[in-house]
Design an enzyme around this catalytic site. Sequence first.
Site, mmCIF file in Angstrom:
data_model
loop_
_atom_site.group_PDB
_atom_site.id
_atom_site.type_symbol
_atom_site.label_atom_id
_atom_site.label_comp_id
_atom_site.label_asym_id
_atom_site.label_seq_id
_atom_site.Cartn_x
_atom_site.Cartn_y
_atom_site.Cartn_z
ATOM 1 C CB THR A 22 -11.650 -21.155 -40.658
ATOM 2 O OG1 THR A 22 -11.951 -20.545 -41.917
ATOM 3 C CG2 THR A 22 -10.500 -22.127 -40.804
ATOM 4 C CG HIS A 60 4.852 -27.225 -33.528
ATOM 5 N ND1 HIS A 60 5.172 -28.543 -33.344
ATOM 6 C CD2 HIS A 60 3.965 -27.189 -34.545
ATOM 7 C CE1 HIS A 60 4.518 -29.281 -34.231
ATOM 8 N NE2 HIS A 60 3.774 -28.479 -34.970
#
Length: 152
Positions: free
Chosen positions: A73, A125
């Site tokens: 992005t 994560h």
Amino acid sequence: MNASWTGSGIQLHPHVNISVAMAVTDGVVGAVIPNADSASLADIAVQRRDLSERARSGRLKPADVTGGTFTITNLGMYNVDAFNAIIAPPQAAILAVGRIADRVVAVNGQPAVRPMMTLTLSGDHRVVDGAQAAVFLNDLAEAIGAAAQRLA
């Protein structure tokens, strides 16, 4: 980075399908460049341009917005230097690209003005840890630097 979190754990993807976040009239859409890992830079540029034009005109097909394995992005065109991007599940990461701006940096121990940009990586994560993200960003910075040297 080219992985997803599933109910049964981490799924590694055999191909890199880059989702490019694009602003459209009523929000943002992630248009996908499939198999970007085996495409030339010129082919990727042509595909991105086509997807962008079709996104702006509301002509994207469902196949154009599915199957992304990693998102990029960019808010640089809005003069944004850096930002934190939100991961599009089930992807494991998204790369946020800020604007390119002249900044004073040290070159051979002396101040010099160079075009610089900030890249920010958000990662899930459950799939990737900070050390893996740091290695990815380092490799990306080295590749961009090498490409810039070839163009200079």
